[in-house]
Design an enzyme around this catalytic site. Structure first.
Site, PDB file in Angstrom:
ATOM      1  CD1 TRP A   1      35.354  35.231  40.597  1.00 37.84           C
ATOM      2  CD2 TRP A   1      36.371  35.074  38.617  1.00 37.84           C
ATOM      3  NE1 TRP A   1      36.650  34.811  40.826  1.00 37.84           N
ATOM      4  CE2 TRP A   1      37.289  34.698  39.629  1.00 37.84           C
ATOM      5  CE3 TRP A   1      36.784  35.049  37.290  1.00 37.84           C
ATOM      6  CZ2 TRP A   1      38.598  34.306  39.344  1.00 37.84           C
ATOM      7  CZ3 TRP A   1      38.092  34.648  37.006  1.00 37.84           C
ATOM      8  CH2 TRP A   1      38.977  34.290  38.021  1.00 37.84           C
TER       9      TRP A   1
ATOM     10  CD  GLU B   1      42.317  32.841  41.203  1.00 38.30           C
ATOM     11  OE1 GLU B   1      42.078  34.057  41.160  1.00 38.30           O
ATOM     12  OE2 GLU B   1      42.570  32.162  40.181  1.00 38.30           O
TER      13      GLU B   1
ATOM     14  CG  HIS C   1      46.051  32.912  42.149  1.00 41.93           C
ATOM     15  ND1 HIS C   1      46.007  34.233  42.541  1.00 41.93           N
ATOM     16  CD2 HIS C   1      45.717  32.892  40.832  1.00 41.93           C
ATOM     17  CE1 HIS C   1      45.666  34.983  41.511  1.00 41.93           C
ATOM     18  NE2 HIS C   1      45.502  34.194  40.459  1.00 41.93           N
TER      19      HIS C   1
END
Length: 539
Positions: free
Chosen positions: A205, A362, A387
Site C-alpha cells: 500500500w 476490502e 470489492h
C-alpha cells in the site's frame, strides 16, 4: 392434543432424516452416480450464467473457448504453472499468449464500474508523452525520496525538494532510456520479484500511494487532465469496453501560472471529454463520474464533500453518479464513523438525490470495524459494493445483498496485488459466482500493475475464480450484469444493451469466421517477460 402434536412432530423429523439419508447416501454404484449427477446439475443451475441459453453460433465459439481453457488446465496439472495461481506480475506475459485471453480481449465486455481516476492509463503514455512536455519540473524529497512533478513557469523554492526541469535531468543522466525507465518505475508497482518487494500489505500500500503521488503532478496539470481522461476512454474502448464509471477525487487541477480549478471544473471537463469521445467513437456509449472522498479526514470535511456532491448531482444529473469513500480500509475510519454526515442527504426534506457506491470489506480481517463496513454500506443504502472481499464471512449481509440485488464489484488482480489473496482460485468471490450472486468485474487501478482495460481481470475470473465448468455463458452474463448494475438510467441501459448486443453478435461471427489465430494475427505478439514456459502451451 399435546401428545398427538409431539408424535406428529417426531414422525415429521424422522421422515426428514430418512429423506436426507436417501438423498445424500447411496446403496449401489448406480444410485451413487445418479445422485452425484443430480447434485452437480443442481449446482450448475445456481452459478452465474446458468440462465443464459447459448445460440448455435455461440455454442461453436464456446467450444473454442473451452478447448483453450481445457488445454491450459491440463498443462497446469502437469507443470504446476497456472497464471491465476501466480502473481499477476509474473503471469501477465503467459496469459497474453493464450487463446482464452485473446477471445476475452475481443469480447465486448459491456462496462467497467470500479475504476480510479489517476490509475487508468498505461504509464508508458505518461512517460513518453507528458514528461517530454515543456515547463515540467521534478524533485525528490530529501526525507522519503518521493518523486514529485510540477508544470510551472517558475516553481516555488523548496530546500527539501529542489526542483529541476525534467528535460535537463534527462540530459544529465546520459541515458534517456534508463532515465525514462526510472520514471516509469516511480509511478508503477510492477516488479520482477513481488514477494520480496511487497512482503506485507503495509509495504504494497505504501508503494501504491507513492506511485499515485508521483503521477498526480502530471495528471492534474489542466491540459494533461483532459488528454489523460480521453486516453483512458480510448484504452478501454480498444479493450472492447463500451462504458465506464470512474471514482474521482476531483482534486484541484492547475494551470502553468498556478491557477487552480475547483470540482465543478473537473466534472464539467470529464463530461465534455466523454461527449467528445462518444462523438469521435459512436460505438462507445459513455462514462459517468463518482466523487470519492478519503476515509482518513475529519467529519466536517466529509460533510462539506457530501453537500458539494449533492449540488454537482443536481447540476450534472446525466454525468455525476454519486459518492464514495476510498483509501485503504484497515487503518481508515469506518463508514459508521461518518454516519451522521452520510445520512444527511436522506434526512433532508425532501431527501436529496445522492446515490452511494461504497468501498467496503476490502480486508482479510473479520469481526472488526473494517469488515463491518459491509453492514454500514448496506444500512446506508449503497447502490453497489466495491470489492466486498470479506462478504462471505457475513451471512446476513450476504442475504441482504441477494434480496436487494446489490452488485459486488470484484477486482481480482487488485486483491491479489494488494496482498489479500495469492492464488485467485481461492478468492472468496468464487463462492459468489457459484451461488449466482450479483457480480460485476472491474480492474480498479490497472495502470499501476501494468494492465490496460479489464480483459486481464475477466481472464482471472474465468480461469481462476469461476472453475473449470464456467463457459461463454458465464462471461456473457457478467457482461450483461455490468450494464444492468451501472448507474445509467433505464433508458440509457436499454440503449447501451442494444449497442452491446450488436457488438456481441459481431464478436461471435468474427470468431467463427476468422478463428482465434486469424482473428488476432494483426496484434503485436506480447513479450514473454522472462517467465518460464515449459510445454509451449503459452505460445
Amino acid at each position: 392434543m399435546h401428545f398427538r402434536f409431539k408424535l406428529n412432530a417426531n414422525l415429521l423429523l424422522s421422515l426428514l432424516v430418512v429423506y436426507n439419508v436417501c438423498y445424500t447416501t447411496a446403496s449401489t454404484n448406480v444410485t451413487f452416480f445418479a445422485q452425484k449427477a443430480k447434485i452437480l446439475e443442481q449446482e450448475k443451475s445456481m452459478r452465474i450464467g446458468s440462465k443464459i441459453n447459448l445460440t448455435d453460433a455461440e455454442w461453436k465459439v464456446n467450444q473454442l473457448l473451452i478447448q483453450g481453457k481445457f488445454l491450459e488446465i491440463q498443462h497446469a496439472r502437469k507443470t504446476g504453472i497456472y497464471p491465476p495461481a501466480m502473481s499477476f506480475f509474473l503471469a501477465k506475459p503467459l496469459m497474453e499468449q493464450t487463446a482464452v485471453f485473446k477471445i476475452i480481449q475481443m469480447m465486448p465486455k459491456g462496462a467497467a464500474l470500479h475504476l480510479h481516476d489517476v490509475s487508468l492509463v498505461d504509464i508508458n503514455w505518461l512517460v513518453k508523452n507528458v514528461t517530454y512536455m515543456s515547463n515540467l519540473y521534478m524533485c525528490f524529497t530529501e526525507d522519503t525520496h518521493q518523486l514529485h512533478f510540477l508544470f510551472s513557469s517558475k516553481p516555488p523554492y523548496d530546500p527539501k525538494c529542489q526542483w529541476k526541469t525534467v528535460k535537463s535531468s534527462r540530459e544529465a543522466s546520459g541515458n534517456p532510456t534508463a532515465f525514462d525507465k526510472m520514471l516509469y518505475n516511480q509511478m508503477s508497482m510492477v516488479v520482477d520479484d513481488p514477494s520480496t518487494a511487497y512482503p506485507n500489505q503495509a509495504k504494497v500500500w505504501a508503494k501504491l500511494e507513492s506511485s499515485l503521488t508521483a503521477a498526480n503532478g502530471l495528471i492534474y496539470y489542466a491540459p494533461v487532465f483532459k488528454a489523460y481522461y480521453y486516453e483512458s476512454l480510448r484504452e478501454f474502448y480498444i479493450d472492447n469496453v463500451q462504458y465506464i464509471e470512474v471514482r474521482c477525487l476531483l482534486g484541484e487541477a492547475y494551470e502553468l501560472d498556478g491557477t487552480k480549478h475547483d470540482k465543478d471544473w473537473a466534472v464539467k471537463t470529464y463530461r465534455d471529454t466523454v461527449m467528445q469521445f462518444v462523438k469521435d467513437h459512436p460505438d462507445f456509449f459513455g462514462a459517468k463520474t463518482i466523487n470519492s472522498g478519503i476515509r482518513y479526514v475529519n467529519r466536517s470535511e466529509i460533510a462539506a464533500e457530501v453537500k458539494e456532491a449533492i449540488m454537482l448531482r443536481k447540476k450534472y444529473p446525466d454525468h455525476f453518479a454519486g459518492y464514495d469513500l476510498v483509501g485503504r480500509e484497515d487503518p481508515g475510519y469506518t463508514l459508521a464513523y461518518y454516519v451522521n454526515e452520510l445520512l444527511g442527504p436522506s434526512q433532508q426534506k425532501p431527501p436529496a438525490d445522492l446515490p452511494y457506491f461504497f468501498h467496503a470489506g476490502e480486508t482479510n480481517w473479520e469481526g472488526l470495524g473494517v469488515d463491518n463496513n459491509l453492514i454500514d454500506a448496506l444500512l446506508l443504502n449503497t447502490s453497489r459494493i466495491g470489492h466486498g472481499y470479506a462478504l462471505t464471512k457475513h451471512p446476513r449481509a450476504l442475504a441482504i445483498v441477494k434480496e436487494r440485488d446489490i452488485a459486488i464489484e470484484v477486482n481480482p488482480i487488485s486483491n491479489q496485488v494488494l496482498g489479500l489473496v495469492n492464488d485467485l482460485r481461492n478468492h472468496p468471490a468464487s463462492f459468489l459466482l457459484a451461488q449466482g450472486y450479483p457480480l460485476v468485474i472491474s480492474s480498479d487501478d490497472p495502470s499501476l500493475w501494468g494492465a490496460t482495460g479489464v480483459s486481464y481481470d475477466f481472464y482471472e475470473v474465468f480461469m481462476g475464480l469461476a472453475g473449470e465448468n464456467a463457459d461463454l455463458a458465464t462471461l456473457k452474463q457478467l457482461a450483461i450484469n455490468s450494464i444492468k448494475y451501472s448507474a445509467m438510467t433505464a433508458d440509457e441501459k436499454g440503449s447501451a444493451m442494444k449497442l452491446w448486443e450488436t457488438k456481441w453478435e459481431k464478436f461471435i461471427v468474427g470468431v467463427l469466421y476468422n478463428g482465434v489465430d486469424g482473428l488476432f494475427s494483426h496484434m503485436t505478439k506480447p513479450s514473454s517477460g522472462g517467465s518460464s514456459n515449459p510445454g509451449g502451451i503459452f505460445g
